[in-house]
Motif scaffolding. Structure first.
Motif, mmCIF file in Angstrom:
data_model
loop_
_atom_site.group_PDB
_atom_site.id
_atom_site.type_symbol
_atom_site.label_atom_id
_atom_site.label_comp_id
_atom_site.label_asym_id
_atom_site.label_seq_id
_atom_site.Cartn_x
_atom_site.Cartn_y
_atom_site.Cartn_z
ATOM 1 N N THR A 62 0.824 -1.213 0.000
ATOM 2 C CA THR A 62 0.000 0.000 0.000
ATOM 3 C C THR A 62 0.858 1.263 0.000
ATOM 4 O OG1 THR A 62 -0.159 -0.045 2.402
ATOM 5 C CG2 THR A 62 -1.934 -1.117 1.178
ATOM 6 N N TRP A 63 1.989 1.227 -0.659
ATOM 7 C CA TRP A 63 2.909 2.360 -0.673
ATOM 8 C C TRP A 63 2.282 3.603 -1.290
ATOM 9 C CZ3 TRP A 63 3.836 4.518 -5.351
ATOM 10 C CH2 TRP A 63 3.566 3.729 -6.474
ATOM 11 N N HIS A 64 1.295 3.434 -2.147
ATOM 12 C CA HIS A 64 0.670 4.543 -2.864
ATOM 13 C C HIS A 64 -0.447 5.220 -2.076
ATOM 14 C CE1 HIS A 64 -1.505 0.836 -3.649
ATOM 15 N NE2 HIS A 64 -2.569 1.572 -3.812
ATOM 16 N N ARG A 65 -0.825 4.670 -0.925
ATOM 17 C CA ARG A 65 -1.905 5.250 -0.115
ATOM 18 C C ARG A 65 -1.322 6.043 1.050
ATOM 19 N NH1 ARG A 65 -5.533 0.747 1.881
ATOM 20 N NH2 ARG A 65 -6.730 2.532 2.578
ATOM 21 N N PRO A 66 -1.457 7.365 1.043
ATOM 22 C CA PRO A 66 -0.853 8.176 2.111
ATOM 23 C C PRO A 66 -1.443 7.902 3.496
ATOM 24 C CG PRO A 66 -2.108 9.564 0.590
ATOM 25 C CD PRO A 66 -2.115 8.173 0.035
ATOM 26 N N GLU A 67 -2.693 7.494 3.570
ATOM 27 C CA GLU A 67 -3.307 7.224 4.878
ATOM 28 C C GLU A 67 -2.773 5.940 5.510
ATOM 29 O OE1 GLU A 67 -5.944 5.191 1.884
ATOM 30 O OE2 GLU A 67 -5.029 7.156 1.995
ATOM 31 N N ALA A 68 -2.076 5.131 4.722
ATOM 32 C CA ALA A 68 -1.533 3.871 5.224
ATOM 33 C C ALA A 68 -0.063 4.002 5.616
ATOM 34 C CB ALA A 68 -1.705 2.792 4.167
ATOM 35 N N ALA A 69 0.428 5.204 5.774
ATOM 36 C CA ALA A 69 1.845 5.412 6.082
ATOM 37 C C ALA A 69 2.131 5.141 7.553
ATOM 38 C CB ALA A 69 2.248 6.832 5.733
ATOM 39 N N GLY A 70 3.312 4.638 7.819
ATOM 40 C CA GLY A 70 3.806 4.457 9.173
ATOM 41 C C GLY A 70 3.763 3.024 9.662
ATOM 42 N N ARG A 71 4.692 2.757 10.570
ATOM 43 C CA ARG A 71 4.761 1.454 11.226
ATOM 44 C C ARG A 71 5.414 1.645 12.575
ATOM 45 N NH1 ARG A 71 9.727 -1.706 8.126
ATOM 46 N NH2 ARG A 71 11.399 -0.498 9.073
ATOM 47 N N ILE A 72 5.291 0.632 13.424
ATOM 48 C CA ILE A 72 6.006 0.647 14.691
ATOM 49 C C ILE A 72 6.836 -0.626 14.791
ATOM 50 C CG2 ILE A 72 4.303 2.079 15.882
ATOM 51 C CD1 ILE A 72 3.380 -0.472 17.346
ATOM 52 N N LEU A 73 7.863 -0.549 15.613
ATOM 53 C CA LEU A 73 8.698 -1.698 15.928
ATOM 54 C C LEU A 73 8.585 -1.922 17.428
ATOM 55 C CD1 LEU A 73 11.904 -0.634 13.977
ATOM 56 C CD2 LEU A 73 10.133 -2.170 13.179
ATOM 57 N N VAL A 74 8.352 -3.162 17.842
ATOM 58 C CA VAL A 74 8.314 -3.494 19.264
ATOM 59 C C VAL A 74 9.247 -4.664 19.520
ATOM 60 C CG1 VAL A 74 5.975 -2.629 19.645
ATOM 61 C CG2 VAL A 74 6.294 -5.006 19.062
ATOM 62 N N ALA A 75 9.728 -4.744 20.750
ATOM 63 C CA ALA A 75 10.617 -5.830 21.128
ATOM 64 C C ALA A 75 9.886 -7.159 21.037
ATOM 65 C CB ALA A 75 11.124 -5.610 22.548
ATOM 66 N N LYS A 76 10.572 -8.154 20.533
ATOM 67 C CA LYS A 76 9.982 -9.483 20.372
ATOM 68 C C LYS A 76 10.038 -10.196 21.715
ATOM 69 C CE LYS A 76 10.025 -13.410 17.324
ATOM 70 N NZ LYS A 76 10.665 -14.033 16.174
ATOM 71 N N THR A 77 8.900 -10.248 22.390
ATOM 72 C CA THR A 77 8.822 -10.873 23.713
ATOM 73 C C THR A 77 8.058 -12.184 23.676
ATOM 74 O OG1 THR A 77 6.850 -9.575 24.198
ATOM 75 C CG2 THR A 77 8.953 -8.661 24.914
ATOM 76 N N GLY A 78 7.661 -12.602 22.526
ATOM 77 C CA GLY A 78 6.904 -13.833 22.330
ATOM 78 C C GLY A 78 6.621 -13.979 20.857
#
Length: 104
Positions: A62-78
């Motif tokens: 969905t690179w072409h959809r501006p409303e779909a921008a962003g992500r988060i990274l979280v520590a892998k705890t499981g």
């Protein structure tokens, strides 16, 4: 590319309007309508995670959809599915409260 000790979480993983084939990773029971990055950040913090925010990143499909921008990274705890379900529970609880307020 993030290191192996973190998992990537995109808002579309929680979108009830998408099918599993289109990228949703949790069941429709936990999914919400039109999730955005800020909602995912808040839910992840309430779930006890410390997210790293990357607002400029875009999901490859969905690179072409501006409303779909962003992500988060979280520590892998499981497992990734357990982490997503925990975040989805917090997200769904907040979303239900907002929906109840709008009905009044």
């Amino acid at each position: 590319m993030p290191d192996k000790s973190k998992i990537v979480i995109w808002p579309l993983y929680f979108d009830a309007a998408r099918s599993r084939e289109e990228g949703r990773m949790i069941s429709r029971e936990y999914a919400i309508k039109e999730p955005n990055l800020d909602m995912i950040i808040t839910a992840s913090i309430k779930s006890g995670f410390k997210p790293e925010i990357e607002r400029e990143k875009r999901h490859p499909r969905t690179w072409h959809r501006p409303e779909a921008a962003g992500r988060i990274l979280v520590a892998k705890t499981g497992s990734k599915s357990a982490i997503l379900k925990k975040i989805a529970g917090s997200l769904r609880a907040k979303y239900k409260k907002q929906a109840a307020v709008k009905r009044i």
